[in-house]
Enzyme design. Sequence first.
Site, PDB file in Angstrom:
ATOM      1  N   ASN A   7       0.878  -1.163   0.000  1.00 19.62           N
ATOM      2  CA  ASN A   7       0.000   0.000   0.000  1.00 19.62           C
ATOM      3  C   ASN A   7       0.921   1.220   0.000  1.00 19.62           C
ATOM      4  O   ASN A   7       1.490   1.581   1.030  1.00 19.62           O
ATOM      5  CB  ASN A   7      -0.881  -0.039   1.255  1.00 19.62           C
ATOM      6  CG  ASN A   7      -1.869   1.107   1.289  1.00 19.62           C
ATOM      7  OD1 ASN A   7      -1.811   2.029   0.480  1.00 19.62           O
ATOM      8  ND2 ASN A   7      -2.776   1.060   2.248  1.00 19.62           N
ATOM      9  N   ARG A  93      -2.584  -1.984  -3.587  1.00 25.82           N
ATOM     10  CA  ARG A  93      -3.810  -1.211  -3.389  1.00 25.82           C
ATOM     11  C   ARG A  93      -3.752   0.014  -4.307  1.00 25.82           C
ATOM     12  O   ARG A  93      -2.779   0.773  -4.283  1.00 25.82           O
ATOM     13  CB  ARG A  93      -3.904  -0.762  -1.938  1.00 25.82           C
ATOM     14  CG  ARG A  93      -5.102   0.106  -1.724  1.00 25.82           C
ATOM     15  CD  ARG A  93      -5.223   0.570  -0.300  1.00 25.82           C
ATOM     16  NE  ARG A  93      -6.460   1.308  -0.185  1.00 25.82           N
ATOM     17  CZ  ARG A  93      -6.599   2.391   0.566  1.00 25.82           C
ATOM     18  NH1 ARG A  93      -5.593   2.858   1.251  1.00 25.82           N
ATOM     19  NH2 ARG A  93      -7.748   3.008   0.618  1.00 25.82           N
ATOM     20  N   HIS A 182     -13.228   2.453  -0.439  1.00 26.74           N
ATOM     21  CA  HIS A 182     -13.231   1.426   0.622  1.00 26.74           C
ATOM     22  C   HIS A 182     -13.818   0.113   0.101  1.00 26.74           C
ATOM     23  O   HIS A 182     -14.277  -0.715   0.894  1.00 26.74           O
ATOM     24  CB  HIS A 182     -14.092   1.841   1.838  1.00 26.74           C
ATOM     25  CG  HIS A 182     -13.521   2.941   2.678  1.00 26.74           C
ATOM     26  ND1 HIS A 182     -14.335   3.860   3.295  1.00 26.74           N
ATOM     27  CD2 HIS A 182     -12.267   3.258   3.038  1.00 26.74           C
ATOM     28  CE1 HIS A 182     -13.595   4.704   3.988  1.00 26.74           C
ATOM     29  NE2 HIS A 182     -12.326   4.364   3.835  1.00 26.74           N
ATOM     30  N   ASN A 213     -10.953   6.835  10.096  1.00 25.00           N
ATOM     31  CA  ASN A 213     -10.766   8.268   9.861  1.00 25.00           C
ATOM     32  C   ASN A 213     -11.539   8.693   8.624  1.00 25.00           C
ATOM     33  O   ASN A 213     -12.145   9.749   8.586  1.00 25.00           O
ATOM     34  CB  ASN A 213      -9.280   8.594   9.723  1.00 25.00           C
ATOM     35  CG  ASN A 213      -8.612   8.638  11.084  1.00 25.00           C
ATOM     36  OD1 ASN A 213      -9.127   9.264  12.011  1.00 25.00           O
ATOM     37  ND2 ASN A 213      -7.502   7.949  11.221  1.00 25.00           N
ATOM     38  N   ARG A 243     -13.038  15.190   7.383  1.00 24.57           N
ATOM     39  CA  ARG A 243     -13.795  15.523   6.163  1.00 24.57           C
ATOM     40  C   ARG A 243     -15.260  15.762   6.505  1.00 24.57           C
ATOM     41  O   ARG A 243     -15.836  15.042   7.323  1.00 24.57           O
ATOM     42  CB  ARG A 243     -13.720  14.373   5.154  1.00 24.57           C
ATOM     43  CG  ARG A 243     -12.376  14.261   4.482  1.00 24.57           C
ATOM     44  CD  ARG A 243     -12.328  13.044   3.557  1.00 24.57           C
ATOM     45  NE  ARG A 243     -11.193  12.230   3.892  1.00 24.57           N
ATOM     46  CZ  ARG A 243     -11.081  10.935   3.606  1.00 24.57           C
ATOM     47  NH1 ARG A 243     -12.055  10.296   2.992  1.00 24.57           N
ATOM     48  NH2 ARG A 243      -9.999  10.294   3.934  1.00 24.57           N
ATOM     49  N   GLU A 386      -8.247  -5.482   4.902  1.00 21.17           N
ATOM     50  CA  GLU A 386      -8.105  -5.130   3.492  1.00 21.17           C
ATOM     51  C   GLU A 386      -6.901  -5.821   2.859  1.00 21.17           C
ATOM     52  O   GLU A 386      -6.937  -6.211   1.696  1.00 21.17           O
ATOM     53  CB  GLU A 386      -7.984  -3.605   3.349  1.00 21.17           C
ATOM     54  CG  GLU A 386      -9.303  -2.910   3.667  1.00 21.17           C
ATOM     55  CD  GLU A 386      -9.169  -1.413   3.852  1.00 21.17           C
ATOM     56  OE1 GLU A 386      -8.775  -0.988   4.958  1.00 21.17           O
ATOM     57  OE2 GLU A 386      -9.463  -0.668   2.910  1.00 21.17           O
TER      58      GLU A 386
HETATM   59  P1  ADP Z   1      -7.971   4.804   9.219  1.00 25.77           P
HETATM   60  O1  ADP Z   1      -9.152   5.202   8.393  1.00 25.77           O
HETATM   61  O2  ADP Z   1      -6.927   5.870   9.304  1.00 25.77           O
HETATM   62  O3  ADP Z   1      -7.438   3.414   8.921  1.00 25.77           O
HETATM   63  P2  ADP Z   1      -8.953   3.564  11.659  1.00 25.77           P
HETATM   64  O4  ADP Z   1      -9.823   2.575  10.975  1.00 25.77           O
HETATM   65  O5  ADP Z   1      -7.742   3.082  12.383  1.00 25.77           O
HETATM   66  O6  ADP Z   1      -8.554   4.766  10.710  1.00 25.77           O
HETATM   67  O7  ADP Z   1      -9.889   4.355  12.707  1.00 25.77           O
HETATM   68  C1  ADP Z   1      -9.407   5.432  13.452  1.00 25.77           C
HETATM   69  C2  ADP Z   1     -10.518   5.911  14.368  1.00 25.77           C
HETATM   70  O8  ADP Z   1     -10.919   4.832  15.210  1.00 25.77           O
HETATM   71  C3  ADP Z   1     -10.106   7.055  15.280  1.00 25.77           C
HETATM   72  O9  ADP Z   1     -11.119   8.040  15.324  1.00 25.77           O
HETATM   73  C4  ADP Z   1     -10.006   6.383  16.637  1.00 25.77           C
HETATM   74  O10 ADP Z   1     -10.286   7.272  17.678  1.00 25.77           O
HETATM   75  C5  ADP Z   1     -11.093   5.326  16.525  1.00 25.77           C
HETATM   76  N1  ADP Z   1     -10.914   4.292  17.534  1.00 25.77           N
HETATM   77  C6  ADP Z   1      -9.906   3.399  17.646  1.00 25.77           C
HETATM   78  N2  ADP Z   1     -10.066   2.646  18.771  1.00 25.77           N
HETATM   79  C7  ADP Z   1     -11.196   3.085  19.377  1.00 25.77           C
HETATM   80  C8  ADP Z   1     -11.908   2.744  20.572  1.00 25.77           C
HETATM   81  N3  ADP Z   1     -11.461   1.768  21.374  1.00 25.77           N
HETATM   82  N4  ADP Z   1     -13.038   3.405  20.843  1.00 25.77           N
HETATM   83  C9  ADP Z   1     -13.502   4.388  20.057  1.00 25.77           C
HETATM   84  N5  ADP Z   1     -12.882   4.766  18.919  1.00 25.77           N
HETATM   85  C10 ADP Z   1     -11.752   4.143  18.586  1.00 25.77           C
END
Ligand code: ADP
Length: 399
Positions: A7, A93, A182, A213, A243, A386
Amino acid sequence: MKVLVLNSGSSSIKFQLFRNDDWTVLASGSVTRIGEPEALMRCRWADAEGTQQSLEDCAAIPDHQQGLQRIAEALAQTGALADTAELLAVGHRVVHGGEAFHAPTLVDDDIIEVIRQVIPLAPLHNPANLDGILVARKLFPTIPQVAVFDTAFHQTMPRTAYRYAIPDFLYREHGVRRYGFHGTSHHYVGRRAAQLLGKPFEHCNLITLHLGNGASATAIREGSSVDTSMGMTPLEGLVMGTRSGDIDPAVPFYLSKHLGLDNDTLEGLLNRQSGLLGLCGDNDLREIQRRAEAGDEAAELALGVTAHRLKKYIGAYLAELGRTDALVFTGGIGENSAELRARACAGLETLGIRIDAAANTAASQQERAVSHAESPIQVLVIPTNEELQIAREAVEAVS
Ligand code: ADP
């Protein structure tokens, strides 16, 4: 044999190496800060006894070619990939495949040209993804390279879902339409959900919610994507970390006219300063939940707007699908935030969605149902993977 998944971002390459008979992860890691004076190489792997090992080093890595070279050296050094001839394929990816790619695709010179032509649709992502493919072809010239597109799974959407109500030539001549992103994640959790439901994927109607995110919702009818919340770019749809998601398209004109903001500023405002961050100054949902619990109003509003938007999409997709087997949560937020799952599903009982409070709040990293035993529509939490989906699709493309 083994499959390497790459990636490539603008200043990073993430990797995972799989054994393709049982899909064991043999090694994973990343090279980050490519082009900076001190790039960071991280690699984790299991040694011969199965004990997890890791290595980390800092050194200048000027470009992606040297980044991938460093990854290959680390994989050789750890014994995870002693000889590159063990590779069955390298899966890449690629964020945007435009309308050209409906499936994972074996890369050749013509395919590279088509990926290049799609760059204007994803100027921030596709150049780096392509760079990764070009350097991998140089470094592993005899190994098949497979491009797996985030948009491909959504190419089954009907015209009524992917066309915007704007002048026809903008679609015909400039490709302005909904593509969705996604796709690899929606496809992976959709297939896993079908297995948990004990039905063929092709018989399942699902709403999948990838909440990280970046965040998107997808309506899957009989195993095919029929609608998704991200659009021509990943800016449309749900509230995300930074966003805005959906917004009145006239807002940028208003800001341009009244605040004199130019295009780049507007793009930055909606992509990097909006969403959760814009609403409450934080984009880490854990922190926002902590603040809301302590009575912070801005954090409470951020959670409320996010849940409201989610609920709106769930309702829309229930209406589009008619019969729905399951609602599936994934991504960092979808997998971990019982709070957001509960808020998004609250009040949907009459539509067939009933969460079980104890199951929803039980700590677990496993695939699981969080709905009440009598909920007509199951609510599932399925950790996404993924990389595994890309590895599988790469193998399918070469076999
Ligand atoms: P990305 O899209 O960058 O891969 P992720 O799928 O890792 O992002 O998701 C990141 C988000 O997940 C952040 O907002 C983080 O705060 C949230 N997150 C991770 N662990 C927890 C948790 N235990 N409780 C609530 N939110 C969480």
